[in-house]
Design a protein around this motif. Sequence first.
Motif, PDB file in Angstrom:
ATOM      1  N   GLU A  13       0.852  -1.188   0.000  1.00 48.79           N
ATOM      2  CA  GLU A  13       0.000   0.000   0.000  1.00 48.79           C
ATOM      3  C   GLU A  13       0.889   1.240   0.000  1.00 48.79           C
ATOM      4  O   GLU A  13       1.822   1.337   0.803  1.00 48.79           O
ATOM      5  N   GLY A  14       0.623   2.157  -0.928  1.00 50.89           N
ATOM      6  CA  GLY A  14       1.411   3.384  -1.000  1.00 50.89           C
ATOM      7  C   GLY A  14       2.574   3.303  -1.976  1.00 50.89           C
ATOM      8  O   GLY A  14       3.169   4.320  -2.304  1.00 50.89           O
ATOM      9  N   ALA A  15       2.918   2.085  -2.439  1.00 48.64           N
ATOM     10  CA  ALA A  15       4.045   1.934  -3.355  1.00 48.64           C
ATOM     11  C   ALA A  15       3.620   2.240  -4.790  1.00 48.64           C
ATOM     12  O   ALA A  15       2.445   2.141  -5.135  1.00 48.64           O
ATOM     13  N   SER A  16       4.592   2.616  -5.625  1.00 46.22           N
ATOM     14  CA  SER A  16       4.291   2.921  -7.021  1.00 46.22           C
ATOM     15  C   SER A  16       5.078   2.017  -7.952  1.00 46.22           C
ATOM     16  O   SER A  16       6.131   1.493  -7.582  1.00 46.22           O
ATOM     17  N   GLY A  40       4.366   1.648 -19.435  1.00 46.83           N
ATOM     18  CA  GLY A  40       5.099   2.892 -19.276  1.00 46.83           C
ATOM     19  C   GLY A  40       4.426   3.861 -18.326  1.00 46.83           C
ATOM     20  O   GLY A  40       5.047   4.780 -17.818  1.00 46.83           O
ATOM     21  N   VAL A  41       3.125   3.679 -18.059  1.00 44.33           N
ATOM     22  CA  VAL A  41       2.411   4.606 -17.188  1.00 44.33           C
ATOM     23  C   VAL A  41       2.685   4.249 -15.722  1.00 44.33           C
ATOM     24  O   VAL A  41       2.780   3.077 -15.364  1.00 44.33           O
ATOM     25  N   GLN A  42       2.831   5.273 -14.881  1.00 47.21           N
ATOM     26  CA  GLN A  42       3.121   5.019 -13.477  1.00 47.21           C
ATOM     27  C   GLN A  42       1.830   4.872 -12.666  1.00 47.21           C
ATOM     28  O   GLN A  42       0.929   5.697 -12.783  1.00 47.21           O
ATOM     29  N   VAL A  43       1.729   3.810 -11.873  1.00 43.16           N
ATOM     30  CA  VAL A  43       0.549   3.615 -11.026  1.00 43.16           C
ATOM     31  C   VAL A  43       0.967   3.529  -9.566  1.00 43.16           C
ATOM     32  O   VAL A  43       2.063   3.081  -9.236  1.00 43.16           O
ATOM     33  N   LYS A  44       0.045   3.944  -8.702  1.00 39.60           N
ATOM     34  CA  LYS A  44       0.297   3.872  -7.267  1.00 39.60           C
ATOM     35  C   LYS A  44      -0.805   3.026  -6.643  1.00 39.60           C
ATOM     36  O   LYS A  44      -1.979   3.191  -6.982  1.00 39.60           O
ATOM     37  N   LEU A  45      -0.433   2.107  -5.769  1.00 40.15           N
ATOM     38  CA  LEU A  45      -1.462   1.330  -5.081  1.00 40.15           C
ATOM     39  C   LEU A  45      -1.936   2.142  -3.878  1.00 40.15           C
ATOM     40  O   LEU A  45      -1.190   2.350  -2.925  1.00 40.15           O
ATOM     41  N   VAL A  46      -3.168   2.638  -3.974  1.00 34.85           N
ATOM     42  CA  VAL A  46      -3.673   3.556  -2.954  1.00 34.85           C
ATOM     43  C   VAL A  46      -4.193   2.798  -1.745  1.00 34.85           C
ATOM     44  O   VAL A  46      -3.909   3.136  -0.597  1.00 34.85           O
ATOM     45  N   LYS A  47      -4.965   1.765  -1.992  1.00 36.68           N
ATOM     46  CA  LYS A  47      -5.648   1.109  -0.889  1.00 36.68           C
ATOM     47  C   LYS A  47      -5.961  -0.335  -1.226  1.00 36.68           C
ATOM     48  O   LYS A  47      -6.181  -0.690  -2.371  1.00 36.68           O
ATOM     49  N   ARG A  48      -5.986  -1.159  -0.201  1.00 35.81           N
ATOM     50  CA  ARG A  48      -6.502  -2.507  -0.357  1.00 35.81           C
ATOM     51  C   ARG A  48      -7.848  -2.558   0.348  1.00 35.81           C
ATOM     52  O   ARG A  48      -7.957  -2.149   1.493  1.00 35.81           O
TER      53      ARG A  48
END
Lengths: 79, 629
Positions: A13-16, A40-48
């Motif tokens: 959680e919180g990692a990109s 190529g697009v950057q994603v962030k895991l916001v929440k589980r």
Amino acid sequence: MQTLNVKLQDLAEGASGKIRFIAGPPWFRQRMYELGLLPGVQVKLVKRAPLGGPIVVEFLTQRLALSPKEANWIHVDVV
Amino acid sequence: MLRVALVGNPNSGKSTLFTALTGESAIVGNWPGVTVELRKGLCTIEDQQCEVIDLPGCYSLLGTNPDEQVAAQFLERGDYDVILNVVDSTSLERSLMLTLELTDLQKPMVVALNFFDELQKSGATIDTAKFSEILGVPAVAVSAVVGFNLPVLKEALLRPRVPNVMLLDRTVENLIRTSQKDSQLTRFSALHQIVNNGSALDDVFSSLDGVHPSEHIIMERYRKAHEVASQVMTKLPNKWAVSDLLDHVFLHPRAGIPAFLVVVYLVFRIIFAIGQPLTELAAAVVSYAATGLTSLLPNGLAKNFINNALFGGVGNVLSFLPLIFTMFFVVSLLENTGYMARASLIMDRWLSRFGLSGKSFISLILGFGCNVPAVLSTRTIDDPVERKVAAMVIPLIPCSARLPVLTVLGAALFGSRAITVVVFAYVIAVLFSLVLAWLLRHLAFSKVPSFFALELPPYRRPSLRLTFKLAWFRSRDFLGKAFKVVLPLTVVFWLLMNLPPNSSVENSFLGLIGRFLSRTLLAPLHLNWQVSSALVFGLVAKEAVLSSLGQIYGLSGTALIEQIGRQFTFASGLSFITFFVLYVPCAATVGALRKEVGTFWTVVQFVLQIAVAYVGSLLVFSLVSLFFK
């Protein structure tokens, strides 16, 4: 921890991560591309979500909920 | 008359903009070349009448989702003068993917940058002048919810422009030119053909960069969208600050599920606290009007017809309006605030065990109000298999029309414990619908993985006025559909009950059907001919079961309740309630189902549902008589 070719589902959680490739059936891939989730697009895991439910990811100021199965189809490089 | 086609992503605020532009005038209509009904409404701009056509929300026009195909078909046919593209300015890049596809149509166009107030509040802005210069079309910053800049947008609709051609990379452009040379296609159709049918160059293409042309085109378009977005928007908005706070509660690992249960409880509480008394009031008004009107008529067939067929059937539908309206209002409110997406997220894990996903949750909840709009709402589910499964399962969800019958049956059979029985019926129905979903998913359809991927909009303050209008529009549409089916059917059933002439109910055609059913098909359930005939009425509408029981016994009120109570034992009563809550969808639902899943699957659904009801009530009967002798 492994940083290359990690499944989105395994991100903390919180990692990109940067999308490496998207597996899964063609219609899934197509829909992800249409939403702007492309290699190529950057994603962030916001929440589980509670109890191993879907995860919420953020990319380009929008948020998307993905089921664990779908999150396993998406491969990223941790940044 | 100027015809405006309204196009935009789901969650772009398109529906709100439509309601804000057209107000009360919205109706549903059919269009040439398009298989589904579309909403249209009128608005006046500088003394000119405009017709706004609301196309289904879509992310792309090249997709396989039926909603997207409808939008693509409509746009390609060209039965309109202006395209009004609604863009969520807080998700500019993503929204531009669709905008760029629309430019390929080379039709006069205007872009509305919606949620602009929200964008500015989050500290970002879009250079509209530059935006319209790059695309070559007028762009207006608006906010549909608060009504900001709508007059400017209306004015712009009178001065649309054909957009610039947004060139993609050389490979794609060459491919487009090749297809165009072969068959004189427009740029849009050429791209459509390349994506959907592939082309002779497929293999060449794949060997060049390893991706399928359709994927290559999307990537190329994305690159372009990114390029345009970074030119007009210097700083990305930070729009999640407030939503993060709320999601901290609603999606909390421990608090999330209790919060969800509280919301669902409140929804049902509100629907029944407001809708139920209003429905009773409406029913009273209808029956008062019926007695008032028919007291002027002489006794006889005419009076009987007006009283029972017209007021019985039509009045029944009318009296449900408050309940349906309240339900639509609350559901629209949940959708517009953004909580519905969170509820789907919470429910996904549980529903996925039964082969559904969180996306079906919204449709299933709608089913508790009325199965018809619920079946129609499955159209927004992306996964084709899940769409079918959800639509076929919804008729098992007890709609609000089944509730009054259940309440009366409960009171008749179990007196003061009626509420427990109603809850029992609801639990049974939900249980069996989930079992049916599991069976359909695992047996009827091969194991295709279910698809979730749901866009999560930020929480938003909804406009009560616009939500009210939307709920009113949906209820009106429901009413129209219901009348079309219910009215003729009530007449047919009235005839069945009163023919041959001068016969008692017992000797009428209906009585014959009822007796036949009670001796054959329904014999194992121990149902007498009166109850069996009344069940046949459930085909018209579930609430008609009660009124027809009243007619068959010639009783009403407490006398009827006592009479029904005498017909059953504890076990047969429970088994009858199980059968009633499950047995067949009403005619209006069958109609909606046929539209969504086709005739074959509708027949399968119908047979399956009767089978489920049959097995279910037999099971209840034998279990109950085993334990409660």
